[in-house]
Design a protein around this motif. Structure first.
Motif, mmCIF file in Angstrom:
data_model
loop_
_atom_site.group_PDB
_atom_site.id
_atom_site.type_symbol
_atom_site.label_atom_id
_atom_site.label_comp_id
_atom_site.label_asym_id
_atom_site.label_seq_id
_atom_site.Cartn_x
_atom_site.Cartn_y
_atom_site.Cartn_z
ATOM 1 N N GLU A 41 92.524 65.116 -80.298
ATOM 2 C CA GLU A 41 92.180 63.948 -81.112
ATOM 3 C C GLU A 41 91.248 64.333 -82.250
ATOM 4 O O GLU A 41 91.368 63.827 -83.368
ATOM 5 C CB GLU A 41 91.529 62.876 -80.233
ATOM 6 N N ARG A 45 92.072 64.056 -86.553
ATOM 7 C CA ARG A 45 91.306 63.161 -87.412
ATOM 8 C C ARG A 45 91.270 63.696 -88.849
ATOM 9 O O ARG A 45 91.318 64.897 -89.067
ATOM 10 C CB ARG A 45 89.874 63.018 -86.892
ATOM 11 N N ASP A 417 83.907 53.437 -86.225
ATOM 12 C CA ASP A 417 85.132 54.181 -85.940
ATOM 13 C C ASP A 417 85.708 53.778 -84.595
ATOM 14 O O ASP A 417 86.907 53.524 -84.453
ATOM 15 C CB ASP A 417 84.845 55.689 -85.959
ATOM 16 N N ARG A 421 89.090 51.549 -83.673
ATOM 17 C CA ARG A 421 90.131 52.132 -82.825
ATOM 18 C C ARG A 421 90.502 51.189 -81.684
ATOM 19 O O ARG A 421 91.696 50.946 -81.431
ATOM 20 C CB ARG A 421 89.648 53.469 -82.256
#
Length: 498
Positions: A41, A45, A417, A421
């Protein structure tokens, strides 16, 4: 006899080999490999750009042009020198130039300078100087440390023509000198320049025409105006993007290989199922079990599901309580909505508001009435939350500087962030409530300030992909709900089920 000897040696060798193999203990190879999805992940990004130290992008055609105007004094020293000293030769001079900086250190200009000068006979003449110069800012490297440094020291050298209207001479000339620069504001700078122009001796009508010897010394001051775009862009370091691209190529190849492997497994499984269907057909059982093959999605329902009845029964018996054996997941289980209004399911087994999380698909909560443990699935939990107007989890606060819509610490943005999400993943709605400190400012100022703070957080959420229709903004104005009073200068973000 020879054959018997070879046979005996062969048998002995085989026995020794078998004994050695038996003595070697089998090594179990671990086929389970841990794959870190956190690292994946992180690599997926978007990268924050990094910059080369002291390296800048070349200025575009419409950027960093300048026009300068200067005035001062000049003194002509030629061959023959004449009888007057330097101060007797001083006359006024003016100059103008148009130029461009290509980098913080390298630039060029074209210009005009002139007015009057005294020759070796102290006769006043007019002159005109047309020139083009290459410039180098010695302090240009400071743009890598300071956004807009104020000082500049700029040596220059160039060439051009000198024109004397009295005798019509137009000799070639070389110009050189140094210029000091002080930036007053974004587009205006003050200049101080000391320079000299060297040309052939016959410029003033005296001396040889093929040798340098006449010089025009000058000192001037003036202003420079920047035209078009100003400033410089630092050169982005491409190596992190190259490394990420290389990793993405490898990761894509890995995924392709995994897909190929899973496709093979699926094909083998389908062949096995077809063989099983043939066997069931031969045994006359295909009609009885055909539903298993017709509805593949219901295949998982034939396996037992852990409803934790045994655990709850054990706890009840340890407490000398009666347990009816029913699962709390059944429709007739009696649990009030308030027991898990504020529970947030985490996957790490942490305790949130008195709830113990047992996994990604259930919640484990102590029952305060009969000392048993209640298990709730995420879907049951979200359905209870969705049936009311309860905020999911605790609100997230963002704190601001006094009288502004600027965060006290930019690191608070990392919370946005994760909020964005979760909001996008579960289709949640967001309420953004801005507030100001009632102890400072008027009511009108606090109303505007709280609205601007809510707008700031809402804009940041939109930048992270949250749809506009899922964001509700609220302006609370000035409040005094928290101690210390600085805590009232915040914006509160709350998540809800749609």
């Amino acid at each position: 006899m020879t054959k018997k000897i070879f046979l005996i040696l062969a048998v002995a060798g085989m026995g020794c080999s078998l004994q050695m193999k038996a003595a070697v203990s089998p090594v179990t190879k671990d086929t389970v490999q841990l794959e870190s999805y956190t690292d994946i992940e992180q690599m997926l990004r978007p990268l924050e750009p990094t910059y080369h130290k002291g390296v800048f992008v070349t200025s575009p055609w419409n950027g960093n042009w300048f026009v300068s105007l200067q005035g001062g004094a000049s003194a002509f020293i030629g061959k023959p020198v004449g009888c007057a000293d330097l101060f007797d030769r001083i006359k006024p001079t003016v100059s103008a130039s148009l130029g461009k900086w290509f980098t913080p250190q390298i630039g060029a200009r074209i210009g005009y300078g002139g007015w009057q000068f005294k020759d070796c006979e102290l006769v006043t003449n007019d002159y005109h100087h047309f020139h083009a110069d290459l410039m180098w800012n010695v302090l240009g490297y400071r743009y890598g440390k300071v956004e807009n440094p104020r000082w500049g020291i700029i040596p220059y050298i160039g060439f051009g023509l000198m024109h004397n209207p009295q005798n019509g001479h137009n000799p070639f000339a070389i110009s050189y000198g140094i210029q000091g620069q002080y930036r007053i504001c974004k587009r205006l700078s003050a200049l101080l320049e000391i320079g000299n122009v060297s040309t052939f001796q016959d410029f003033d009508g005296y001396g040889k025409s093929n040798r340098f010897g006449d010089n025009m010394l000058s000192v001037s001051a003036g202003l420079s105006f920047t035209i078009g775009k100003t400033g410089w862009k630092r050169a982005v370091d491409a190596s992190p993007y190259i490394r990420q691209n290389e990793w993405l190529i490898g990761y894509a190849s890995q995924l392709s290989e995994s897909n190929r492997r899973y496709t093979g497994q699926h094909d083998r499984a389908m062949r096995t199922i077809n063989e099983l269907k043939k066997i069931l057909e031969i045994e006359g059982l295909l009609d009885k079990y055909s539903r298993l093959f017709d509805d593949r999605e219901s295949l998982g329902n034939v396996y037992p599901r852990n409803d934790y009845s045994g655990l709850n029964s054990l706890r009840a018996r340890l407490k000398n309580r009666h347990w009816d054996g029913k699962s709390p997941l059944s429709n007739d289980s009696l649990f009030c909505k308030s027991e898990f209004v504020n529970a947030i399911p985490n996957n790490d087994g942490s305790v949130v508001n008195g709830f113990y999380v047992t996994g990604a698909d259930s919640l484990l909560s102590p029952d305060m009435n009969n000392d048993s443990i209640s298990i709730y699935s995420h879907s049951d939990y979200l359905s209870f939350i969705g049936s009311g107007n309860e905020c999911i989890g605790s609100p997230v606060y963002f704190f601001f500087e006094l009288g502004t819509a600027q965060l006290t610490d930019k690191s608070q943005l990392v919370n946005l962030d994760e909020l964005a999400r979760v909001t996008k993943k579960y289709g949640l709605s967001v309420t953004v409530a801005g507030a100001a400190d009632a102890a400072t400012g008027t009511a009108d100022i606090n109303n505007k300030l709280s609205a601007s703070r809510a707008d700031y957080i809402a804009t940041e959420l939109r930048r992270r992909g949250v749809a506009v229709e899922n964001i509700t903004k609220v302006s609370q104005g000035g409040i005094s709900n928290y101690v210390p009073t600085e805590a009232n200068r915040h914006t509160k973000v709350m998540l809800y089920m749609k």
